[in-house]
Design a protein around this motif. Structure first.
Motif, mmCIF file in Angstrom:
data_model
loop_
_atom_site.group_PDB
_atom_site.id
_atom_site.type_symbol
_atom_site.label_atom_id
_atom_site.label_comp_id
_atom_site.label_asym_id
_atom_site.label_seq_id
_atom_site.Cartn_x
_atom_site.Cartn_y
_atom_site.Cartn_z
ATOM 1 N N THR A 1 -55.610 14.471 19.844
ATOM 2 C CA THR A 1 -55.372 13.928 18.499
ATOM 3 C C THR A 1 -56.165 14.684 17.443
ATOM 4 N N HIS A 2 -55.837 14.402 16.191
ATOM 5 C CA HIS A 2 -56.597 14.890 15.041
ATOM 6 C C HIS A 2 -56.760 16.397 15.051
ATOM 7 N N LEU A 3 -55.642 17.099 14.985
ATOM 8 C CA LEU A 3 -55.698 18.546 14.901
ATOM 9 C C LEU A 3 -56.080 18.961 13.477
ATOM 10 N N PRO A 4 -56.610 20.156 13.323
ATOM 11 C CA PRO A 4 -56.924 20.639 11.972
ATOM 12 C C PRO A 4 -55.662 20.660 11.121
ATOM 13 N N LYS A 5 -55.783 20.335 9.855
ATOM 14 C CA LYS A 5 -54.606 20.189 8.999
ATOM 15 C C LYS A 5 -53.814 21.487 8.893
ATOM 16 N N GLU A 6 -54.491 22.609 9.040
ATOM 17 C CA GLU A 6 -53.780 23.879 8.897
ATOM 18 C C GLU A 6 -52.752 24.080 10.005
ATOM 19 N N LEU A 7 -53.016 23.497 11.166
ATOM 20 C CA LEU A 7 -52.114 23.702 12.295
ATOM 21 C C LEU A 7 -50.835 22.892 12.156
ATOM 22 N N VAL A 8 -50.902 21.784 11.454
ATOM 23 C CA VAL A 8 -49.745 20.907 11.342
ATOM 24 C C VAL A 8 -49.542 20.553 9.874
ATOM 25 N N PRO A 9 -48.843 21.376 9.153
ATOM 26 C CA PRO A 9 -48.783 21.192 7.692
ATOM 27 C C PRO A 9 -47.922 20.007 7.248
ATOM 28 N N LEU A 10 -47.158 19.398 8.104
ATOM 29 C CA LEU A 10 -46.225 18.381 7.630
ATOM 30 C C LEU A 10 -46.631 16.952 8.008
ATOM 31 N N ALA A 11 -47.892 16.780 8.416
ATOM 32 C CA ALA A 11 -48.345 15.430 8.757
ATOM 33 C C ALA A 11 -49.324 14.935 7.691
ATOM 34 N N LYS A 12 -49.680 13.669 7.777
ATOM 35 C CA LYS A 12 -50.568 13.106 6.758
ATOM 36 C C LYS A 12 -52.022 13.249 7.169
ATOM 37 N N LEU A 13 -52.871 13.460 6.174
ATOM 38 C CA LEU A 13 -54.295 13.621 6.431
ATOM 39 C C LEU A 13 -54.871 12.355 7.043
ATOM 40 N N THR A 14 -55.880 12.543 7.880
ATOM 41 C CA THR A 14 -56.557 11.401 8.490
ATOM 42 C C THR A 14 -57.261 10.602 7.401
ATOM 43 N N ASN A 15 -57.179 9.296 7.519
ATOM 44 C CA ASN A 15 -57.707 8.422 6.496
ATOM 45 C C ASN A 15 -59.191 8.142 6.752
ATOM 46 N N VAL A 16 -60.076 8.997 6.238
ATOM 47 C CA VAL A 16 -61.529 8.759 6.340
ATOM 48 C C VAL A 16 -62.166 8.991 4.976
ATOM 49 N N LYS A 17 -63.283 8.344 4.780
ATOM 50 C CA LYS A 17 -64.006 8.488 3.495
ATOM 51 C C LYS A 17 -65.390 9.035 3.763
ATOM 52 N N GLU B 1 -67.376 13.893 9.051
ATOM 53 C CA GLU B 1 -67.453 15.351 9.157
ATOM 54 C C GLU B 1 -66.402 15.893 10.128
ATOM 55 N N ASP B 2 -66.212 15.178 11.244
ATOM 56 C CA ASP B 2 -65.289 15.673 12.245
ATOM 57 C C ASP B 2 -63.827 15.490 11.847
ATOM 58 N N LEU B 3 -63.565 14.488 11.033
ATOM 59 C CA LEU B 3 -62.173 14.127 10.779
ATOM 60 C C LEU B 3 -61.665 14.486 9.399
ATOM 61 N N LYS B 4 -62.539 14.984 8.534
ATOM 62 C CA LYS B 4 -62.131 15.100 7.131
ATOM 63 C C LYS B 4 -60.970 16.074 6.922
ATOM 64 N N ASP B 5 -60.918 17.141 7.686
ATOM 65 C CA ASP B 5 -59.828 18.102 7.468
ATOM 66 C C ASP B 5 -58.806 18.069 8.604
ATOM 67 N N THR B 6 -58.637 16.872 9.174
ATOM 68 C CA THR B 6 -57.666 16.757 10.261
ATOM 69 C C THR B 6 -56.494 15.897 9.812
ATOM 70 N N VAL B 7 -55.443 15.915 10.635
ATOM 71 C CA VAL B 7 -54.258 15.121 10.307
ATOM 72 C C VAL B 7 -53.995 14.099 11.407
ATOM 73 N N GLU B 8 -53.224 13.082 11.055
ATOM 74 C CA GLU B 8 -52.924 12.019 12.009
ATOM 75 C C GLU B 8 -51.768 12.461 12.901
ATOM 76 N N VAL B 9 -52.118 13.159 13.956
ATOM 77 C CA VAL B 9 -51.093 13.666 14.866
ATOM 78 C C VAL B 9 -51.625 13.599 16.286
ATOM 79 N N PHE B 10 -50.735 13.735 17.239
ATOM 80 C CA PHE B 10 -51.193 14.024 18.595
ATOM 81 C C PHE B 10 -50.232 14.992 19.232
ATOM 82 N N GLU B 11 -50.767 15.700 20.212
ATOM 83 C CA GLU B 11 -49.923 16.470 21.096
ATOM 84 C C GLU B 11 -50.118 15.870 22.466
#
Length: 632
Positions: free
Chosen positions: A516-532, A539-549
């Motif tokens: 889960t939570h791949l870097p956003k650059e790898l999957v451009p068409l998914a939504k960013l992970t919802n963290v504040k 730190e780990d999730l800020k630039d990731t997207v809500e996806v899984f492989e």
RNA sequence: GCCUCGGUAGCUCAAUUGGCAGAGCAGUUGACUCUUAAUCAAUUGGUUUGGGGUUCAAGUCCCCACCGGGGCACCA
């Protein structure tokens, strides 16, 4: 059948010319056909109605019961004034017994001259032979179809991979029947017929599962003016009346999302997609995808869906959640790829002095190789042996030297092994690593970064991969990990990490794993992970997207996203992807999004790869009936 | 597209490293009324994927083409 077959086709190249590969066997069969016609017999009957299948007849056996059966002749044993003959339909085999004094001289003579692969219909009564085989003693027969070409060898079956793929019907004809009670399909496990029937059941169970969950099955266009939904090269085709080009679809995504906009909340499609790319053991230009979208779902609900679906299918079709790929065999049987014969040879091996040494040698090499494999994180043995200091040529040389010993197979043939066999053997060893896949839920869920960290600290002795500087990461990947050939100079940092993931980590994910939570650059068409900022894992999730492989069997089986439904963000992404080529933008899709798409989870699943995993097939060509080959 | 291995009778495979292209199966003919990889006897079957070259001599060595397997690249 085909109406309007008169329409004009225009070929770029001339239509295929069939080889006039006449040989004496075909000539003889044609002569028999002519002889039958000369006697006023039509060897291509329009209709013959069997009372039941061969299997049914066997199961409902009572001595003396009258039956009518039809099938293809697969063997005959001529006894002079009587004759045994096997016929086979899809359900199984039945032995037929014909006697001269029952059929009469003329009919019996015709019966004696039937060929293997002909179709016949028989009427007769059931009985059991001395050797306890249920059979039919026939009173009459009709020829239903004469075969003008000989079938594949009855014992060896079809070994020529090219013919197996190009003329799949021959492959199916040669499919061995399973011993009674060992298979639900009636075919030997892993044989072409077995795979064909189980694949059909897999797809039926996928549909059952999706329908039971309230998903609506739809069919969307295969010919699209703008092929979207994935980054792949499309095939082009031309529409004459409209005077424009169409592309064969590369994904189902954009049309299914239009349906979400239209209010179809749970929707799926199973269908062929086409990608104009290279072919390999894992890729066919046309393959079957399942895509499903669920309004108000997200990547987590998709995890539950994927897990539920695969488990349902495995349980229903295979009756178990433990999948064993047990094709690993001794080097000898692999070399010959005729397991039955080789099993006997293996038994004989120990008693034959000249093979003792050889067998020992083979054992050692196999052991060494599996050790090497292990220490190199399961890279293919073949590749390792080539690359390592191991004198590969010496290996092969030694092998061949040993193989010079001839030995006699049970069928009396003297057989010798050559270098090609050995090379093939090692390629097969790679393919035959024994695997046991346990699908019991819940499946492991792991964040991409954690997985990379874990592997790197374990195998590359790096405490925290992501604490390194990008330059350090690159140095280790290129140097210590030997990925120089896979990492281009202009690769960005995330691509370096992904090379490590793709090359070393993904192949190790034999057990079902959601990454889960791949870097956003790898999957451009998914939504960013919802963290504040301030969240513990920010730190780990800020630039990731809500996806899984979802990886099983070392392959990606199903990716899924929390789908992007912000039309402005989506437009930016697609424009970026199109690289400024406006004609590649699916404006209609973007307009659809502007009408509002509910938040949704979506997933895609490669059905062919799923079948490979479930059915223990190592090549996609073995789960696709007619794989794409270059035209002859 | 690149690397690598291969293509011999209808099928499965040989051919002692360049010396008359062979076997089993099935096919054909004959024997045999409970066989089952039936058995026994005899026998047909080849432009060795195609084209060129080296050689007294090529299935074998060299070059080109075609097709396939595996790997890489492209691609999720």
């Amino acid at each position: 059948m085909l109406l309007g077959f008169q329409s004009q086709f225009v070929f770029d190249s001339p239509p295929p010319v069939f080889m006039d590969d006449t040989n004496s066997l075909i000539e003889q069969r044609k002569a028999k056909l002519a002889a039958l016609r000369a006697k006023g017999i039509d060897p291509f009957k329009n209709k013959f109605t069997p009372t039941e299948t061969c299997r049914h007849a066997r199961e409902q056996y009572t001595e003396g019961r009258e039956v009518a059966l039809a099938g293809r002749i697969t063997a005959h044993r001529d006894m002079g004034k009587s004759m045994f003959l096997d016929i086979r339909d899809q359900s199984g085999r039945m032995q037929i017994y014909a006697q001269k004094n029952v059929l009469g001289d003329e009919q019996f003579a015709i019966f004696q001259h039937l060929d293997l692969a002909d179709f016949i219909g028989v009427k007769g009564t059931m009985f059991t032979t001395k050797t306890n085989e249920i059979s039919v003693k026939i009173t009459s027969f009709v020829i239903l179809a004469k075969a003008l070409r000989p079938p594949p060898a009855k014992w060896h079956g079809l070994e020529d991979t090219e013919i197996r793929y190009r003329q799949r019907y021959l492959d199916l004809m040669a499919s061995k029947a399973a011993a009674p009670g060992t298979s639900t399909t009636g075919f030997e496990k892993g044989s072409p017929g077995d795979v064909l029937l189980l694949r059909s059941e897999i797809i039926r169970e996928i549909r059952n599962f999706m329908h039971a969950r309230g998903f609506v099955e739809v069919e969307t266009p295969m010919m699209q003016a703008i092929p979207g939904g994935a980054a792949a090269q499309p095939f082009v085709t031309k529409h004459n009346a409209l005077g424009c080009n169409f592309y064969l679809r590369i994904a189902l995504e954009l049309y299914l999302k239009r349906l979400l906009v239209g209010g179809v909340d749970k929707v799926f499609e199973i269908g062929r997609v086409f990608r104009n790319e290279g072919l390999s053991r894992k890729h066919n230009p046309e393959f079957t995808m399942l895509e499903a979208y669920e309004a108000y779902g997200d990547y987590e609900s998709m995890m539950e869906l994927v897990q539920g679906l695969v488990c349902h299918v495995a349980q229903k079709v295979l009756g178990t959640l433990t999948i064993v790929h047990e094709r690993r065999a001794s080097v000898f049987s692999v070399i010959s790829s005729r397991e039955q014969t080789m099993r006997e040879i293996n038994q004989q091996l120990r008693s034959l002095p000249k093979f003792e040494l050889l067998a020992e040698e083979l054992g050692k090499i196999t052991e060494q190789l599996s050790e090497i494999c292990h220490s190199h994180n399961q890279q293919p043995a073949w590749e390792i042996a080539k690359a390592s200091n191991t004198p590969w040529d010496a290996y092969v040389g030694k092998f061949c030297e040993g193989m010079k010993c001839k030995e006699t197979r049970p069928d009396g043939i003297e057989e010798k092994f050559n270098k090609a066999h050995v090379v093939k053997a090692f390629e097969w060893i790679d393919l035959c690593q024994k695997k046991e896949i346990n699908l019991t839920p819940p499946w492991r869920r792991v964040k991409y970064k954690d997985l990379v960290r874990e592997w790197c600290s374990d195998k590359a002795e790096v405490d925290d991969w992501f604490a390194l500087s990008p330059q350090e990461r690159r140095n280790i990947a290129v140097g210590h990990l030997g990925l120089g050939g896979d990492i281009a100079k202009d690769f960005e940092d995330f691509e370096v990490t992904n090379a490590v993931f793709g090359k070393y980590i993904e192949p190790t994910l034999i057990q079902p794993t959601f990454v889960t939570h791949l870097p956003k650059e790898l999957v451009p068409l998914a939504k960013l992970t919802n963290v504040k900022p301030g969240d513990s894992d920010y730190e780990d999730l800020k630039d990731t997207v809500e996806v899984f492989e979802c990886c099983i069997n070392g392959q990606e089986i199903a990716p899924a996203y929390t789908e992007q439904n912000d039309p402005i963000a989506q437009r930016e992404r697609l424009e970026h992807q199109a690289g400024g080529e406006q004609q590649k933008l699916d404006e209609d899709f973007l307009v659809a999004l502007e009408h509002g798409m509910p938040p949704a989870g979506g997933m895609g699943m490669g059905i062919d790869r799923l079948c490979m995993m479930l059915l223990g097939q190592e090549s996609i060509r073995d789960v696709i009936l007619f794989p794409q080959l270059k035209p002859k």
